[in-house]
Design a protein around this motif. Structure first.
Motif, short mmCIF file in Angstrom:
data_model
loop_
_atom_site.label_atom_id
_atom_site.label_comp_id
_atom_site.label_asym_id
_atom_site.label_seq_id
_atom_site.Cartn_x
_atom_site.Cartn_y
_atom_site.Cartn_z
N LEU A 91 40.03 44.63 38.81
CA LEU A 91 40.11 44.57 39.62
C LEU A 91 41.69 43.99 40.29
O LEU A 91 42.32 43.54 41.76
CB LEU A 91 39.14 43.07 40.12
CG LEU A 91 38.04 43.77 40.26
CD1 LEU A 91 36.92 42.07 40.33
CD2 LEU A 91 38.10 43.85 42.17
N MET A 92 41.82 43.19 39.06
CA MET A 92 43.51 42.72 39.05
C MET A 92 44.55 43.52 39.33
O MET A 92 45.31 43.54 40.30
CB MET A 92 43.95 42.32 37.74
CG MET A 92 42.99 40.09 37.93
SD MET A 92 43.32 39.81 36.03
CE MET A 92 42.30 39.54 34.97
N VAL A 93 44.41 44.77 38.79
CA VAL A 93 45.45 45.48 38.68
C VAL A 93 45.65 46.32 40.36
O VAL A 93 46.69 46.41 39.92
CB VAL A 93 45.00 47.12 37.88
CG1 VAL A 93 46.09 48.18 37.67
CG2 VAL A 93 45.25 46.39 35.93
N GLY A 94 43.87 46.61 40.55
CA GLY A 94 43.69 47.51 41.83
C GLY A 94 44.68 46.36 43.39
O GLY A 94 45.00 46.95 43.59
N ILE A 95 44.26 45.38 42.92
CA ILE A 95 45.36 44.63 43.72
C ILE A 95 46.20 44.31 43.72
O ILE A 95 46.67 44.14 44.69
CB ILE A 95 44.52 42.73 43.82
CG1 ILE A 95 42.86 42.42 44.17
CG2 ILE A 95 45.26 41.61 44.56
CD1 ILE A 95 41.91 41.09 43.44
N TYR A 96 46.82 44.36 42.83
CA TYR A 96 48.17 43.94 42.34
C TYR A 96 48.96 45.43 42.78
O TYR A 96 49.81 45.30 43.75
CB TYR A 96 48.91 44.11 41.06
CG TYR A 96 50.80 44.27 40.49
CD1 TYR A 96 51.32 43.85 41.42
CD2 TYR A 96 50.79 45.50 40.01
CE1 TYR A 96 52.43 43.88 40.72
CE2 TYR A 96 51.61 45.60 40.36
CZ TYR A 96 53.28 44.74 40.57
OH TYR A 96 54.10 45.68 40.11
N LEU A 97 48.25 46.82 42.66
CA LEU A 97 48.76 48.18 43.15
C LEU A 97 48.43 48.18 45.12
O LEU A 97 49.92 48.80 45.76
CB LEU A 97 48.03 49.03 42.53
CG LEU A 97 48.56 49.29 40.46
CD1 LEU A 97 47.24 50.28 40.44
CD2 LEU A 97 50.59 49.75 41.17
N VAL A 98 48.22 47.71 45.26
CA VAL A 98 47.50 47.45 47.07
C VAL A 98 48.05 46.53 47.29
O VAL A 98 48.91 46.99 48.64
CB VAL A 98 46.29 47.69 47.29
CG1 VAL A 98 46.10 47.90 48.45
CG2 VAL A 98 45.76 49.02 46.55
N GLU A 99 48.04 45.31 46.99
CA GLU A 99 48.97 44.06 47.61
C GLU A 99 50.11 43.74 47.08
O GLU A 99 51.14 42.97 48.44
CB GLU A 99 47.65 42.80 47.78
CG GLU A 99 46.22 43.49 47.79
CD GLU A 99 46.53 43.34 49.45
OE1 GLU A 99 46.91 43.17 50.15
OE2 GLU A 99 44.98 44.05 49.99
#
Length: 289
Positions: A91-99
Protein backbone atom coordinates in the motif's frame (compact mmCIF):
# COMPACT_ATOMS: atom_id res chain seq x y z
CA UNK A 1 -32.68 6.12 -45.23
CA UNK A 2 -32.73 4.90 -41.63
CA UNK A 3 -29.66 5.73 -39.53
CA UNK A 4 -30.15 2.53 -37.58
CA UNK A 5 -29.68 0.30 -40.64
CA UNK A 6 -26.85 -2.21 -40.26
CA UNK A 7 -25.28 -3.78 -43.32
CA UNK A 8 -25.20 -7.59 -43.63
CA UNK A 9 -21.39 -7.48 -43.63
CA UNK A 10 -21.28 -5.72 -40.27
CA UNK A 11 -23.84 -8.14 -38.85
CA UNK A 12 -21.72 -11.07 -40.04
CA UNK A 13 -18.57 -9.58 -38.47
CA UNK A 14 -20.40 -8.94 -35.21
CA UNK A 15 -21.77 -12.49 -35.12
CA UNK A 16 -18.34 -13.94 -35.96
CA UNK A 17 -16.65 -11.95 -33.20
CA UNK A 18 -19.32 -13.13 -30.75
CA UNK A 19 -18.80 -16.78 -31.72
CA UNK A 20 -14.99 -16.52 -31.55
CA UNK A 21 -15.12 -14.87 -28.12
CA UNK A 22 -17.53 -17.52 -26.85
CA UNK A 23 -15.37 -20.34 -28.20
CA UNK A 24 -12.26 -18.83 -26.60
CA UNK A 25 -14.07 -18.65 -23.26
CA UNK A 26 -15.12 -22.30 -23.50
CA UNK A 27 -11.58 -23.40 -24.44
CA UNK A 28 -10.12 -21.41 -21.53
CA UNK A 29 -12.54 -22.76 -18.95
CA UNK A 30 -12.36 -26.45 -19.93
CA UNK A 31 -8.96 -27.01 -18.21
CA UNK A 32 -10.20 -25.21 -15.07
CA UNK A 33 -13.34 -27.35 -14.87
CA UNK A 34 -11.29 -30.47 -15.55
CA UNK A 35 -8.83 -29.70 -12.74
CA UNK A 36 -11.58 -28.85 -10.25
CA UNK A 37 -13.55 -31.96 -11.13
CA UNK A 38 -10.50 -34.22 -10.79
CA UNK A 39 -9.48 -32.74 -7.43
CA UNK A 40 -13.05 -32.91 -6.07
CA UNK A 41 -13.64 -36.51 -7.18
CA UNK A 42 -10.30 -37.84 -5.95
CA UNK A 43 -10.02 -35.65 -2.86
CA UNK A 44 -13.55 -36.18 -1.54
CA UNK A 45 -12.78 -39.78 -0.53
CA UNK A 46 -10.62 -38.75 2.46
CA UNK A 47 -11.98 -35.24 2.99
CA UNK A 48 -13.87 -35.27 6.30
CA UNK A 49 -13.74 -33.74 9.76
CA UNK A 50 -11.19 -36.31 10.93
CA UNK A 51 -8.84 -35.33 8.11
CA UNK A 52 -9.23 -31.63 8.91
CA UNK A 53 -8.64 -31.86 12.67
CA UNK A 54 -5.96 -34.56 13.07
CA UNK A 55 -2.29 -34.65 12.17
CA UNK A 56 -0.02 -37.40 10.84
CA UNK A 57 1.71 -37.94 14.20
CA UNK A 58 2.23 -41.67 14.86
CA UNK A 59 0.43 -42.52 11.61
CA UNK A 60 2.10 -44.94 9.20
CA UNK A 61 2.04 -44.23 5.49
CA UNK A 62 0.06 -47.41 4.89
CA UNK A 63 -2.66 -46.43 7.39
CA UNK A 64 -5.96 -45.34 5.93
CA UNK A 65 -6.44 -42.63 8.56
CA UNK A 66 -4.41 -39.51 9.35
CA UNK A 67 -5.06 -35.86 8.70
CA UNK A 68 -3.62 -32.55 7.57
CA UNK A 69 -4.44 -30.32 10.53
CA UNK A 70 -0.75 -29.60 11.15
CA UNK A 71 -0.31 -28.63 7.49
CA UNK A 72 -3.45 -26.47 7.41
CA UNK A 73 -2.39 -24.61 10.55
CA UNK A 74 1.11 -24.08 9.17
CA UNK A 75 -0.12 -22.79 5.82
CA UNK A 76 -2.56 -20.33 7.41
CA UNK A 77 0.11 -18.97 9.76
CA UNK A 78 2.81 -18.71 7.08
CA UNK A 79 0.52 -17.02 4.56
CA UNK A 80 -0.97 -14.82 7.28
CA UNK A 81 2.45 -13.54 8.36
CA UNK A 82 3.44 -12.93 4.74
CA UNK A 83 0.21 -10.99 4.16
CA UNK A 84 0.69 -8.92 7.34
CA UNK A 85 4.12 -7.89 6.08
CA UNK A 86 3.18 -7.42 2.43
CA UNK A 87 -0.12 -5.54 2.58
CA UNK A 88 1.13 -2.42 4.43
CA UNK A 89 4.34 -2.34 2.37
CA UNK A 90 2.52 -2.69 -0.94
CA UNK A 91 0.00 0.00 0.00
CA UNK A 92 2.76 2.45 0.92
CA UNK A 93 4.79 1.68 -2.21
CA UNK A 94 1.71 1.94 -4.44
CA UNK A 95 0.68 5.26 -2.90
CA UNK A 96 4.22 6.59 -3.31
CA UNK A 97 4.40 5.60 -6.98
CA UNK A 98 1.01 7.11 -7.88
CA UNK A 99 0.73 10.13 -5.59
CA UNK A 100 4.29 11.21 -4.83
CA UNK A 101 6.76 9.31 -7.01
CA UNK A 102 8.79 11.38 -9.45
CA UNK A 103 12.27 11.10 -10.92
CA UNK A 104 14.83 8.34 -10.75
CA UNK A 105 13.77 6.82 -7.44
CA UNK A 106 10.27 6.16 -8.75
CA UNK A 107 11.69 4.68 -11.95
CA UNK A 108 14.03 2.44 -9.96
CA UNK A 109 11.21 1.17 -7.74
CA UNK A 110 9.05 0.43 -10.80
CA UNK A 111 11.94 -1.39 -12.48
CA UNK A 112 12.61 -3.63 -9.47
CA UNK A 113 8.91 -4.40 -9.05
CA UNK A 114 8.75 -5.46 -12.70
CA UNK A 115 11.83 -7.66 -12.26
CA UNK A 116 10.41 -9.29 -9.12
CA UNK A 117 7.16 -10.10 -10.96
CA UNK A 118 8.98 -12.80 -12.89
CA UNK A 119 11.10 -14.08 -10.02
CA UNK A 120 10.97 -17.91 -9.75
CA UNK A 121 9.78 -19.14 -6.38
CA UNK A 122 12.83 -21.36 -5.97
CA UNK A 123 15.07 -18.29 -6.20
CA UNK A 124 13.14 -16.57 -3.38
CA UNK A 125 13.49 -19.72 -1.30
CA UNK A 126 17.21 -20.00 -1.97
CA UNK A 127 17.72 -16.32 -1.11
CA UNK A 128 16.07 -16.69 2.32
CA UNK A 129 17.90 -19.97 2.85
CA UNK A 130 21.29 -18.36 2.21
CA UNK A 131 20.61 -15.12 4.12
CA UNK A 132 18.30 -16.14 6.98
CA UNK A 133 19.25 -19.75 7.73
CA UNK A 134 22.82 -20.26 6.47
CA UNK A 135 23.92 -16.65 6.90
CA UNK A 136 22.17 -15.49 10.08
CA UNK A 137 22.07 -18.94 11.66
CA UNK A 138 18.32 -19.24 12.22
CA UNK A 139 16.60 -22.61 12.07
CA UNK A 140 14.09 -23.82 9.50
CA UNK A 141 10.67 -22.54 10.54
CA UNK A 142 7.36 -21.26 9.27
CA UNK A 143 8.56 -17.66 9.56
CA UNK A 144 11.45 -18.37 7.18
CA UNK A 145 8.91 -19.58 4.62
CA UNK A 146 6.82 -16.44 5.26
CA UNK A 147 9.79 -14.25 4.33
CA UNK A 148 10.16 -16.05 1.00
CA UNK A 149 6.41 -15.85 0.38
CA UNK A 150 6.56 -12.11 1.11
CA UNK A 151 9.12 -11.69 -1.68
CA UNK A 152 6.79 -13.49 -4.09
CA UNK A 153 3.61 -11.67 -3.04
CA UNK A 154 5.03 -8.14 -2.83
CA UNK A 155 5.36 -7.34 -6.58
CA UNK A 156 1.85 -8.62 -7.34
CA UNK A 157 0.35 -6.57 -4.51
CA UNK A 158 2.34 -3.42 -5.41
CA UNK A 159 1.43 -3.60 -9.10
CA UNK A 160 -2.28 -4.18 -8.44
CA UNK A 161 -2.38 -1.36 -5.86
CA UNK A 162 -0.65 1.01 -8.25
CA UNK A 163 -3.02 0.23 -11.12
CA UNK A 164 -6.14 0.55 -8.98
CA UNK A 165 -5.02 3.93 -7.59
CA UNK A 166 -4.39 5.16 -11.13
CA UNK A 167 -8.00 4.33 -12.04
CA UNK A 168 -9.39 6.71 -9.42
CA UNK A 169 -10.71 9.76 -11.25
CA UNK A 170 -8.53 12.89 -10.92
CA UNK A 171 -11.78 14.85 -10.49
CA UNK A 172 -12.28 13.26 -7.05
CA UNK A 173 -8.83 14.41 -5.95
CA UNK A 174 -9.37 17.91 -7.34
CA UNK A 175 -12.75 18.23 -5.65
CA UNK A 176 -11.19 17.26 -2.33
CA UNK A 177 -8.31 19.71 -2.79
CA UNK A 178 -10.79 22.46 -3.70
CA UNK A 179 -12.48 21.97 -0.34
CA UNK A 180 -9.15 22.52 1.40
CA UNK A 181 -8.57 18.88 2.38
CA UNK A 182 -4.86 18.03 2.77
CA UNK A 183 -3.32 15.56 0.36
CA UNK A 184 -2.73 12.84 2.95
CA UNK A 185 -6.36 13.02 4.06
CA UNK A 186 -7.55 12.99 0.46
CA UNK A 187 -5.60 9.77 -0.10
CA UNK A 188 -6.90 8.05 3.04
CA UNK A 189 -10.51 9.23 2.86
CA UNK A 190 -11.19 9.53 -0.88
CA UNK A 191 -8.64 7.70 -3.03
CA UNK A 192 -8.13 4.51 -1.00
CA UNK A 193 -11.85 3.81 -0.29
CA UNK A 194 -12.64 4.30 -3.99
CA UNK A 195 -9.90 1.91 -5.10
CA UNK A 196 -10.43 -0.57 -2.26
CA UNK A 197 -12.37 -3.29 -4.16
CA UNK A 198 -9.68 -3.51 -6.82
CA UNK A 199 -6.88 -3.39 -4.25
CA UNK A 200 -8.44 -6.23 -2.26
CA UNK A 201 -8.79 -8.30 -5.43
CA UNK A 202 -5.12 -7.75 -6.21
CA UNK A 203 -4.11 -8.71 -2.68
CA UNK A 204 -6.13 -11.91 -2.94
CA UNK A 205 -4.42 -12.74 -6.24
CA UNK A 206 -1.11 -12.42 -4.43
CA UNK A 207 -2.29 -14.58 -1.51
CA UNK A 208 -3.67 -17.21 -3.89
CA UNK A 209 -0.31 -17.34 -5.64
CA UNK A 210 1.79 -17.84 -2.52
CA UNK A 211 -0.62 -20.23 -0.78
CA UNK A 212 0.16 -22.96 -3.27
CA UNK A 213 3.92 -22.44 -3.51
CA UNK A 214 5.92 -25.59 -2.84
CA UNK A 215 9.56 -24.68 -3.52
CA UNK A 216 10.06 -22.12 -0.69
CA UNK A 217 8.39 -24.27 1.97
CA UNK A 218 10.29 -27.34 0.75
CA UNK A 219 13.54 -25.50 1.49
CA UNK A 220 12.62 -23.51 4.59
CA UNK A 221 10.02 -25.05 6.91
CA UNK A 222 11.61 -28.44 7.52
CA UNK A 223 9.61 -31.67 7.80
CA UNK A 224 7.31 -32.59 10.66
CA UNK A 225 4.20 -34.71 11.09
CA UNK A 226 3.26 -33.07 14.38
CA UNK A 227 1.27 -29.95 15.17
CA UNK A 228 3.45 -26.87 15.68
CA UNK A 229 1.54 -23.68 16.33
CA UNK A 230 4.66 -21.56 16.69
CA UNK A 231 5.91 -20.39 13.26
CA UNK A 232 9.05 -18.86 14.80
CA UNK A 233 10.50 -22.07 16.21
CA UNK A 234 11.05 -25.63 14.96
CA UNK A 235 9.86 -27.14 11.65
CA UNK A 236 6.24 -26.57 10.72
CA UNK A 237 3.83 -28.31 8.35
CA UNK A 238 2.46 -26.82 5.15
CA UNK A 239 -0.31 -27.93 2.79
CA UNK A 240 1.74 -27.68 -0.44
CA UNK A 241 4.53 -29.67 1.20
CA UNK A 242 2.01 -32.20 2.51
CA UNK A 243 0.54 -32.66 -0.98
CA UNK A 244 4.02 -33.01 -2.48
CA UNK A 245 5.19 -35.59 0.06
CA UNK A 246 2.03 -37.70 -0.11
CA UNK A 247 1.87 -37.65 -3.91
CA UNK A 248 5.44 -38.99 -4.13
CA UNK A 249 4.47 -42.11 -2.20
CA UNK A 250 3.68 -45.36 -3.99
CA UNK A 251 0.96 -46.29 -1.49
CA UNK A 252 -2.58 -45.45 -2.57
CA UNK A 253 -3.59 -44.39 0.95
CA UNK A 254 -0.92 -41.68 0.93
CA UNK A 255 -1.90 -40.52 -2.56
CA UNK A 256 -5.53 -40.24 -1.45
CA UNK A 257 -4.46 -38.03 1.46
CA UNK A 258 -2.55 -35.88 -1.02
CA UNK A 259 -5.69 -35.36 -3.12
CA UNK A 260 -7.68 -34.50 0.01
CA UNK A 261 -5.04 -31.93 0.98
CA UNK A 262 -5.20 -30.43 -2.53
CA UNK A 263 -8.98 -30.10 -2.22
CA UNK A 264 -8.50 -28.45 1.19
CA UNK A 265 -6.10 -25.94 -0.33
CA UNK A 266 -8.56 -25.00 -3.08
CA UNK A 267 -11.39 -24.58 -0.58
CA UNK A 268 -9.24 -22.34 1.63
CA UNK A 269 -8.37 -20.10 -1.31
CA UNK A 270 -12.03 -19.87 -2.35
CA UNK A 271 -13.10 -18.98 1.21
CA UNK A 272 -10.43 -16.30 1.50
CA UNK A 273 -11.53 -14.78 -1.80
CA UNK A 274 -15.15 -14.76 -0.65
CA UNK A 275 -14.26 -13.10 2.66
CA UNK A 276 -12.11 -10.51 0.91
CA UNK A 277 -14.88 -9.60 -1.53
CA UNK A 278 -17.36 -9.21 1.33
CA UNK A 279 -14.91 -6.91 3.14
CA UNK A 280 -14.35 -4.88 -0.04
CA UNK A 281 -18.10 -4.52 -0.57
CA UNK A 282 -18.63 -3.49 3.06
CA UNK A 283 -15.86 -0.89 3.03
CA UNK A 284 -16.53 0.49 -0.45
CA UNK A 285 -18.31 3.87 -0.83
CA UNK A 286 -22.09 3.54 -0.82
CA UNK A 287 -22.39 4.95 -4.35
CA UNK A 288 -20.31 2.10 -5.80
CA UNK A 289 -22.25 -0.75 -4.18
Amino acid sequence: MSLTHTSPTRKLKDKSAYIIAGAAFVIAIIPLISILWTVIVKGAKDFDTYFLFHSMRNVAESDSFGGAYHAILGTLEQVGIAALITIPLSLMVGIYLVEYGRGRLSQAVTFFVDVMMGLPSIVAGLFILSVWILGAGFQASGFAASLALTILMLPVAVRSTEEMLKLVSPALREASYALGVPKWRTITKVVLPTALPGIVTGMMLGIARIMGETAPVLLLVGVTQSINGNPFSEPQGSLPLFVFNESQNSLQTAVDRGWAAALTLIILIMLLNLIARLIAWWKAPAASR
